[in-house]
Design a protein around this motif. Structure first.
Motif, PDB file in Angstrom:
ATOM      1  N   ILE A   1      -8.517  -5.320  -3.623  1.00  0.00           N
ATOM      2  CA  ILE A   1      -7.823  -6.282  -2.754  1.00  0.00           C
ATOM      3  C   ILE A   1      -6.917  -5.547  -1.777  1.00  0.00           C
ATOM      4  N   ASN A   2      -6.214  -4.529  -2.275  1.00  0.00           N
ATOM      5  CA  ASN A   2      -5.345  -3.734  -1.398  1.00  0.00           C
ATOM      6  C   ASN A   2      -6.148  -3.036  -0.307  1.00  0.00           C
ATOM      7  N   ALA A   3      -7.360  -2.607  -0.649  1.00  0.00           N
ATOM      8  CA  ALA A   3      -8.218  -1.931   0.330  1.00  0.00           C
ATOM      9  C   ALA A   3      -8.609  -2.890   1.458  1.00  0.00           C
ATOM     10  N   VAL A   4      -8.938  -4.130   1.096  1.00  0.00           N
ATOM     11  CA  VAL A   4      -9.288  -5.131   2.112  1.00  0.00           C
ATOM     12  C   VAL A   4      -8.079  -5.414   3.001  1.00  0.00           C
ATOM     13  N   GLU A   5      -6.924  -5.540   2.407  1.00  0.00           N
ATOM     14  CA  GLU A   5      -5.711  -5.793   3.181  1.00  0.00           C
ATOM     15  C   GLU A   5      -5.385  -4.612   4.097  1.00  0.00           C
ATOM     16  N   ALA A   6      -5.702  -3.393   3.650  1.00  0.00           N
ATOM     17  CA  ALA A   6      -5.391  -2.192   4.437  1.00  0.00           C
ATOM     18  C   ALA A   6      -6.156  -2.152   5.747  1.00  0.00           C
ATOM     19  N   VAL A   7      -7.358  -2.740   5.759  1.00  0.00           N
ATOM     20  CA  VAL A   7      -8.157  -2.762   7.005  1.00  0.00           C
ATOM     21  C   VAL A   7      -8.012  -4.097   7.734  1.00  0.00           C
ATOM     22  N   LYS A   8      -6.994  -4.865   7.314  1.00  0.00           N
ATOM     23  CA  LYS A   8      -6.731  -6.177   7.934  1.00  0.00           C
ATOM     24  C   LYS A   8      -7.982  -7.060   7.873  1.00  0.00           C
ATOM     25  N   GLY A   9      -8.622  -7.040   6.702  1.00  0.00           N
ATOM     26  CA  GLY A   9      -9.914  -7.681   6.550  1.00  0.00           C
ATOM     27  C   GLY A   9      -9.869  -9.149   6.168  1.00  0.00           C
ATOM     28  N   TYR A  10     -10.666  -9.945   6.874  1.00  0.00           N
ATOM     29  CA  TYR A  10     -10.898 -11.342   6.510  1.00  0.00           C
ATOM     30  C   TYR A  10     -12.401 -11.564   6.524  1.00  0.00           C
ATOM     31  N   GLY A  11     -12.891 -12.239   5.490  1.00  0.00           N
ATOM     32  CA  GLY A  11     -14.314 -12.426   5.303  1.00  0.00           C
ATOM     33  C   GLY A  11     -14.714 -11.925   3.928  1.00  0.00           C
ATOM     34  N   LEU A  12     -15.916 -11.387   3.838  1.00  0.00           N
ATOM     35  CA  LEU A  12     -16.447 -10.915   2.559  1.00  0.00           C
ATOM     36  C   LEU A  12     -16.607  -9.399   2.599  1.00  0.00           C
ATOM     37  N   PHE A  13     -16.188  -8.729   1.525  1.00  0.00           N
ATOM     38  CA  PHE A  13     -16.216  -7.270   1.477  1.00  0.00           C
ATOM     39  C   PHE A  13     -16.749  -6.784   0.133  1.00  0.00           C
ATOM     40  N   GLY A  14     -17.639  -5.794   0.197  1.00  0.00           N
ATOM     41  CA  GLY A  14     -18.109  -5.134  -1.017  1.00  0.00           C
ATOM     42  C   GLY A  14     -17.412  -3.798  -1.145  1.00  0.00           C
ATOM     43  N   ILE A  15     -16.794  -3.550  -2.292  1.00  0.00           N
ATOM     44  CA  ILE A  15     -16.071  -2.294  -2.508  1.00  0.00           C
ATOM     45  C   ILE A  15     -16.744  -1.533  -3.640  1.00  0.00           C
ATOM     46  N   GLU A  16     -17.184  -0.311  -3.351  1.00  0.00           N
ATOM     47  CA  GLU A  16     -17.799   0.562  -4.340  1.00  0.00           C
ATOM     48  C   GLU A  16     -16.724   1.474  -4.910  1.00  0.00           C
ATOM     49  N   LEU A  17     -16.722   1.629  -6.230  1.00  0.00           N
ATOM     50  CA  LEU A  17     -15.656   2.350  -6.925  1.00  0.00           C
ATOM     51  C   LEU A  17     -16.228   3.380  -7.897  1.00  0.00           C
ATOM     52  N   PHE A  18     -15.451   4.417  -8.157  1.00  0.00           N
ATOM     53  CA  PHE A  18     -15.754   5.364  -9.225  1.00  0.00           C
ATOM     54  C   PHE A  18     -14.770   5.122 -10.370  1.00  0.00           C
ATOM     55  N   LEU A  19     -15.282   5.074 -11.599  1.00  0.00           N
ATOM     56  CA  LEU A  19     -14.439   5.101 -12.796  1.00  0.00           C
ATOM     57  C   LEU A  19     -14.550   6.510 -13.354  1.00  0.00           C
ATOM     58  N   THR A  20     -13.462   7.266 -13.304  1.00  0.00           N
ATOM     59  CA  THR A  20     -13.492   8.668 -13.704  1.00  0.00           C
ATOM     60  C   THR A  20     -13.471   8.808 -15.229  1.00  0.00           C
ATOM     61  N   ARG A  21     -13.673  10.021 -15.682  1.00  0.00           N
ATOM     62  CA  ARG A  21     -13.692  10.300 -17.121  1.00  0.00           C
ATOM     63  C   ARG A  21     -12.362   9.970 -17.783  1.00  0.00           C
ATOM     64  N   ASP A  22     -11.275  10.035 -17.025  1.00  0.00           N
ATOM     65  CA  ASP A  22      -9.951   9.712 -17.588  1.00  0.00           C
ATOM     66  C   ASP A  22      -9.494   8.307 -17.194  1.00  0.00           C
ATOM     67  N   ASP A  23     -10.479   7.430 -16.916  1.00  0.00           N
ATOM     68  CA  ASP A  23     -10.229   6.002 -16.670  1.00  0.00           C
ATOM     69  C   ASP A  23      -9.391   5.709 -15.433  1.00  0.00           C
TER      70      ASP A  23
END
Length: 378
Positions: free
Chosen positions: A238-260
């Motif tokens: 959500i913070n990432a969408v707000e950072a780009v001043k985004g309105y609409g629909l957004f797909g965010i790809e994430l990494f979950l690291t070995r240390d969570d």
């Protein structure tokens, strides 16, 4: 006299096609601008414009026929979106948002500036060397095209001086600007769809994505992660969408690291492959909420209707016409939902459709779909 609202979509592939279905369901009209006629989405509408945004006369004509414009991908130069805005039409996501997303280096700088965790990255210049990059982000990294890269296209894995030289040679021929990003030893790849209007922000379930030859192949919803990781991933997205001043629909790809820990990999300002499962698995699909968000309508529920869902992409298994050769196994199972995108031609690895199944146990669903998917030849 009032008329139906017409939504213009820049791009006519499967994402536009599935968004168009939802627009029609809600009583709106769709116009498609795609490079070639009879695209998967263009086949659904009488307002099918063949051409592209670099033809300003055509773009102006298309814009004048629409009440609001949205897009199917982030590769359209934000300056072309500014042209539409100056012509008096709203674009969502806006040209400002796209300007912060379509160049992955600028995207990552924007995230880092706003305190959003991302992998280490660096701009690749003419004077850059393997050693100078390795000293800053590690000896193993990914060379990436800053623009126009997707599904592994525009990426090159680097582990030493030789692979760096080869990667530069491979990518520089097609891509003018490159960046380097540290190689993350992740435990899982995750993704989430965020939909945002001026009044509301909603998140879909966090899902796990499994890649095949750098292409998203399997999506498992919800991801088997702790409540803490889920909460962190949702907040960061959500913070990432707000950072780009985004309105609409957004797909965010994430990494979950070995240390969570959660790191943002990439953002897409549109419906996303990792959200296709929502068509059957959620109260309101990503495509319907895409249309709702574009028109600033109340958003629908993002809750799942069953405890678990799995989606598998149907990737091209042949070169030639995009016609399904065997529907049998998929259609025999009343719990399997089959989607074919209507692409005229198939090629190896091309996204031609997907299948989704809901249930109460992820392992059971996944085992069943793995038996069905190989039998669907397209």
């Amino acid at each position: 006299m009032k008329k139906r609202v017409r939504i213009g979509i820049l791009g006519g592939g499967q994402l536009a096609r599935m968004s168009a279905h939802q627009a029609y369901k809600l009583g709106f009209e769709i116009a498609i601008l795609e490079k070639k006629p009879r695209s998967p989405a263009g086949m659904l509408t009488q307002y099918d414009y063949a051409g592209w945004v670099d033809d300003k006369k055509l773009l102006r004509k298309f814009t004048q026929k629409c009440d609001i414009i949205t897009l199917e991908n982030e590769f359209i130069d934000y300056k072309d979106l500014e042209f539409i805005e100056k012509a008096g039409r709203k674009v969502l996501p806006s040209s400002k948002t796209i300007s912060l997303i379509q160049d992955k280096f600028i995207q990552k700088k924007t995230f880092r500036r706003n305190g959003i965790p991302v992998p280490k990255f660096i701009e690749v210049r003419d004077t850059s060397t393997y050693k100078s990059i390795a000293n800053k982000i590690g000896s193993r990294f990914i060379l990436k095209s800053r623009k126009m890269g997707y599904d592994g296209y525009g990426n090159a894995f680097v582990k030493d001086e030789s692979s760096y030289t080869g990667g530069i040679k491979e990518l520089s021929g097609r891509h003018s600007q490159l960046m380097a990003e540290e190689l993350i030893d992740f435990r899982k790849e995750l993704a989430v769809m965020i939909v945002r209007t001026k009044k509301e922000t909603k998140a879909y379930p966090i899902v796990e994505t499994i890649q095949k030859d750098h292409i998203c192949h399997t999506v498992i919803a919800p991801a088997a992660i702790s409540r803490r990781v889920k909460k962190t991933a949702e907040e960061i997205s959500i913070n990432a969408v707000e950072a780009v001043k985004g309105y609409g629909l957004f797909g965010i790809e994430l990494f979950l690291t070995r240390d969570d820990k959660i790191l943002v990999n990439e953002m897409a300002p549109r419906p996303h492959n990792s959200g296709h499962y929502t068509i059957e698995a959620c109260v309101t699909s990503q495509f319907e909420n895409h249309i709702r968000a574009v028109l600033d309508l109340p958003l629908g529920s993002t809750e799942m209707v069953k405890p678990a869902a799995v989606m598998i992409n149907l990737l091209g298994k042949k070169e030639g016409l995009g016609i399904v050769e065997d529907y049998g196994e998929a259609l025999k199972d009343e719990n399997v939902h089959l989607h074919i995108y209507g692409k005229e031609m198939s090629r190896y690895g091309r996204k031609m459709g997907h299948i989704t199944m809901l249930g109460s146990n992820t392992k059971t669903i996944l085992a069943r779909l793995k038996k069905i998917e190989p039998k669907i030849i397209i």
